[in-house]
Design a protein around this motif. Structure first.
Motif, mmCIF file in Angstrom:
data_model
loop_
_atom_site.group_PDB
_atom_site.id
_atom_site.type_symbol
_atom_site.label_atom_id
_atom_site.label_comp_id
_atom_site.label_asym_id
_atom_site.label_seq_id
_atom_site.Cartn_x
_atom_site.Cartn_y
_atom_site.Cartn_z
ATOM 1 N N GLN A 163 -16.906 1.573 67.456
ATOM 2 C CA GLN A 163 -16.211 0.555 68.233
ATOM 3 C C GLN A 163 -14.710 0.813 68.177
ATOM 4 O O GLN A 163 -14.187 1.277 67.162
ATOM 5 N N CYS A 164 -14.027 0.490 69.268
ATOM 6 C CA CYS A 164 -12.580 0.673 69.327
ATOM 7 C C CYS A 164 -11.909 -0.359 68.432
ATOM 8 O O CYS A 164 -11.990 -1.574 68.673
ATOM 9 N N ALA A 165 -11.226 0.110 67.389
ATOM 10 C CA ALA A 165 -10.578 -0.797 66.438
ATOM 11 C C ALA A 165 -9.484 -1.625 67.109
ATOM 12 O O ALA A 165 -9.234 -2.764 66.714
ATOM 13 N N ARG A 166 -8.844 -1.067 68.129
ATOM 14 C CA ARG A 166 -7.782 -1.814 68.813
ATOM 15 C C ARG A 166 -8.345 -3.062 69.486
ATOM 16 O O ARG A 166 -7.692 -4.110 69.504
ATOM 17 N N HIS A 167 -9.551 -2.952 70.046
ATOM 18 C CA HIS A 167 -10.154 -4.117 70.688
ATOM 19 C C HIS A 167 -10.683 -5.109 69.654
ATOM 20 O O HIS A 167 -10.625 -6.322 69.869
ATOM 21 N N ILE A 168 -11.167 -4.595 68.537
ATOM 22 C CA ILE A 168 -11.605 -5.492 67.472
ATOM 23 C C ILE A 168 -10.437 -6.329 66.969
ATOM 24 O O ILE A 168 -10.526 -7.551 66.823
ATOM 25 N N VAL A 169 -9.305 -5.673 66.697
ATOM 26 C CA VAL A 169 -8.150 -6.399 66.155
ATOM 27 C C VAL A 169 -7.537 -7.320 67.203
ATOM 28 O O VAL A 169 -6.989 -8.377 66.883
ATOM 29 N N ALA A 170 -7.636 -6.951 68.483
ATOM 30 C CA ALA A 170 -7.116 -7.816 69.544
ATOM 31 C C ALA A 170 -7.889 -9.129 69.575
ATOM 32 O O ALA A 170 -7.291 -10.219 69.690
ATOM 33 N N ASN A 171 -9.210 -9.062 69.461
ATOM 34 C CA ASN A 171 -10.024 -10.278 69.406
ATOM 35 C C ASN A 171 -9.812 -11.032 68.091
ATOM 36 O O ASN A 171 -9.846 -12.267 68.062
ATOM 37 N N PHE A 172 -9.586 -10.279 67.016
ATOM 38 C CA PHE A 172 -9.331 -10.874 65.701
ATOM 39 C C PHE A 172 -8.052 -11.716 65.734
ATOM 40 O O PHE A 172 -7.995 -12.822 65.183
ATOM 41 N N ARG A 173 -7.016 -11.181 66.410
ATOM 42 C CA ARG A 173 -5.733 -11.889 66.504
ATOM 43 C C ARG A 173 -5.861 -13.203 67.261
ATOM 44 O O ARG A 173 -5.131 -14.155 66.992
ATOM 45 N N LYS A 174 -6.753 -13.239 68.253
ATOM 46 C CA LYS A 174 -6.924 -14.459 69.040
ATOM 47 C C LYS A 174 -7.460 -15.606 68.185
ATOM 48 O O LYS A 174 -7.161 -16.773 68.434
ATOM 49 N N ARG A 175 -8.252 -15.277 67.168
ATOM 50 C CA ARG A 175 -8.851 -16.299 66.312
ATOM 51 C C ARG A 175 -8.004 -16.592 65.078
ATOM 52 O O ARG A 175 -7.966 -17.734 64.599
ATOM 53 N N PHE A 176 -7.339 -15.550 64.566
ATOM 54 C CA PHE A 176 -6.572 -15.696 63.331
ATOM 55 C C PHE A 176 -5.181 -15.090 63.533
ATOM 56 O O PHE A 176 -5.001 -13.882 63.449
ATOM 57 N N SER A 177 -4.226 -15.944 63.809
ATOM 58 C CA SER A 177 -2.865 -15.477 64.094
ATOM 59 C C SER A 177 -2.113 -15.209 62.795
ATOM 60 O O SER A 177 -2.380 -15.819 61.756
ATOM 61 N N GLY A 178 -1.175 -14.287 62.885
ATOM 62 C CA GLY A 178 -0.365 -13.935 61.716
ATOM 63 C C GLY A 178 -0.380 -12.444 61.481
ATOM 64 O O GLY A 178 -1.438 -11.807 61.538
ATOM 65 N N VAL A 179 0.793 -11.892 61.200
ATOM 66 C CA VAL A 179 0.907 -10.444 60.992
ATOM 67 C C VAL A 179 0.076 -9.995 59.797
ATOM 68 O O VAL A 179 -0.472 -8.893 59.786
ATOM 69 N N HIS A 180 -0.045 -10.835 58.771
ATOM 70 C CA HIS A 180 -0.753 -10.447 57.554
ATOM 71 C C HIS A 180 -2.231 -10.170 57.828
ATOM 72 O O HIS A 180 -2.824 -9.267 57.228
ATOM 73 N N TYR A 181 -2.835 -10.914 58.778
ATOM 74 C CA TYR A 181 -4.235 -10.662 59.123
ATOM 75 C C TYR A 181 -4.393 -9.274 59.743
ATOM 76 O O TYR A 181 -5.302 -8.514 59.399
ATOM 77 N N GLU A 182 -3.508 -8.947 60.684
ATOM 78 C CA GLU A 182 -3.585 -7.642 61.340
ATOM 79 C C GLU A 182 -3.338 -6.513 60.354
ATOM 80 O O GLU A 182 -4.012 -5.479 60.385
ATOM 81 N N THR A 183 -2.368 -6.706 59.461
ATOM 82 C CA THR A 183 -2.060 -5.674 58.463
ATOM 83 C C THR A 183 -3.264 -5.389 57.573
ATOM 84 O O THR A 183 -3.607 -4.233 57.294
ATOM 85 N N MET A 184 -3.941 -6.455 57.131
ATOM 86 C CA MET A 184 -5.107 -6.275 56.270
ATOM 87 C C MET A 184 -6.286 -5.664 57.033
ATOM 88 O O MET A 184 -7.077 -4.910 56.463
ATOM 89 N N PHE A 185 -6.411 -6.006 58.323
ATOM 90 C CA PHE A 185 -7.480 -5.395 59.120
ATOM 91 C C PHE A 185 -7.300 -3.884 59.188
ATOM 92 O O PHE A 185 -8.258 -3.129 58.976
#
Length: 314
Positions: free
Chosen positions: A217-239
Motif C-alpha cells: 500500500q502507498c504509505a503516502r495515502h495511508i498517512v494522508a488518511n491518518f492525518r484526517k483522523r488524528f491531527s498533529g505533526v507528532h502523529y505523522e512523525t511517528m507513522f
C-alpha cells in the motif's frame, strides 16, 4: 516588434515591470489598440501598439522608453493573476495542494512584488485550468502516439479506446491485468510487488491473475488518511518512523509510542494492515522503490482505467 495578440504583449509588459520595478498603466486597452504610460505621470515612457491592417498581428508602433520615477514594486493591476499563474503551472502540476499563502510568499521572494490573497487564489485556479487543458490536449494525441509506436517499433502491442467514465471494478481490473501479464510475461507474479491505493476490485483481481504477487500500500495515502483522523505533526512523525523501520522490533517500538499517545490511533493503523506499508515486513527481493512505484502506479491507473480496447468489459 510584432505579437500574436494583445495578451502576448501584455505578458511581455508584465515581465518588464517586474524586472525593473516600474508602475505602468493602460490608458487605452481593447482588442485593436493599446496605450501604456507610466502611472506617475511624470515620466516620458509611452508605448503605443495596434493591430496591423495587412496581417493578423499586434504591433508596437511607437515607444519612448525613458523613466525618471523611483522604482516601486507594488505594481498594482498590471501584474494580474494570469501572469502569476503561468509562472507556477509546473509547481501546481507537481503539487496542487500548495496553499495560497505559500504562493504569495514565494511570489514576493522570487519577484519582489506584493500581491493580494485574492490574486493568488485566482492565479492558482488559472494555473490548474491551464494544466487540465494541457492534459486534455495530450490525451487527444493518443492515436498519433499509437501510430508512431507502430511505425517505429513494428510488432508493438497498443490498445487504446478512451472511456471518460470508467468503472473501477474487478472485471475491468482483471481485464487490464491479464493484458499486462501477457505483454510483460509476468506468469504468476513471482518476485512482483504491486503497490496500490486500495482501488475498488484491484486486490481481488490481482489474487486471481497474479496469484503470488506481493501487495503493498502507498504509505503516502495511508498517512494522508491518518492525518484526517488524528491531527498533529507528532502523529505523522511517528507513522513514518513505523513505516521506515527496517526490522520488526523497531516497528513494534514505533507502534508502541503511538499506542501510548493514543490507543485509538494505534488501533486505526493496525486495521490498515501494516505488513503492506512498513519496510520491516518486506521480504528480500521484493522491495519497492518509492519513486519507481509512484510512476508505475500512475501508469497502471491511467492506462488500465482510461485506455481500454474494444474487448474490455466496458
Amino acid at each position: 516588434m510584432r505579437f500574436v495578440n494583445p495578451e502576448q504583449l501584455k505578458h511581455m509588459l508584465c515581465n518588464y515591470v517586474v524586472a525593473n520595478g516600474y508602475q505602468l498603466c493602460y490608458k487605452k486597452n481593447d482588442s485593436r489598440r493599446l496605450l501604456v504610460k507610466c502611472c506617475s505621470g511624470a515620466c516620458k515612457f509611452r508605448l503605443w501598439a495596434s493591430r496591423t491592417s495587412e496581417e493578423k498581428a499586434f504591433q508596437i508602433k511607437s515607444l519612448i522608453n525613458e523613466h525618471n520615477c523611483a522604482r516601486n514594486f507594488k505594481l498594482g493591476s498590471i501584474v494580474n493573476y494570469a501572469w502569476i499563474g503561468t509562472h507556477y503551472t509546473t509547481q501546481f502540476l507537481q503539487k496542487q495542494k500548495v496553499s495560497v499563502r505559500l504562493l504569495r510568499d514565494e511570489v514576493k521572494e522570487k519577484f519582489r512584488i506584493d500581491i493580494s490573497m485574492g490574486q493568488c487564489r485566482r492565479a492558482k485556479k488559472y494555473a490548474i485550468e491551464l494544466i487540465e487543458v494541457t492534459l486534455v490536449d495530450h490525451y487527444a494525441k493518443l492515436w498519433s502516439y499509437d501510430e508512431e509506436i507502430r511505425r517505429s517499433n513494428p510488432g508493438s502491442t497498443v490498445k487504446i479506446n478512451v472511456n471518460a467514465m470508467p468503472d473501477e471494478n474487478k472485471a475491468n481490473w482483471k481485464w487490464f491485468l491479464e493484458n499486462l501479464k501477457d505483454d510483460l510475461h509476468l506468469e504468476d507474479g513471482f518476485s512482483i510487488s504491486l503497490m496500490s491505493d486500495q482501488h475498488k476490485g484491484l486486490l481481488e483481481a490481482v489474487k486471481e491473475v497474479l496469484t503470488i504477487a506481493k501487495h503493498r500500500q502507498c504509505a503516502r495515502h495511508i498517512v494522508a488518511n491518518f492525518r484526517k483522523r488524528f491531527s498533529g505533526v507528532h502523529y505523522e512523525t511517528m507513522f513514518w518512523k513505523a513505516s521506515k523501520a527496517s526490522t520488526e522490533p523497531l516497528f513494534n517500538a514505533a507502534m508502541k509510542e503511538i499506542q501510548v499517545l493514543n490507543h485509538v490511533a494505534y488501533d486505526y493503523l493496525v486495521e490498515t494492515n501494516p505488513k503492506s506499508w512498513s519496510r520491516a515486513f518486506f521480504q528480500e527481493g521484493n522491495m519497492c522503490d518509492a519513486g519507481k512505484m509512484d510512476y508505475l502506479r500512475a501508469l497502471i491507473v491511467s492506462s488500465g482505467m482510461q485506455g481500454k480496447s474494444q474487448s474490455s468489459p466496458c
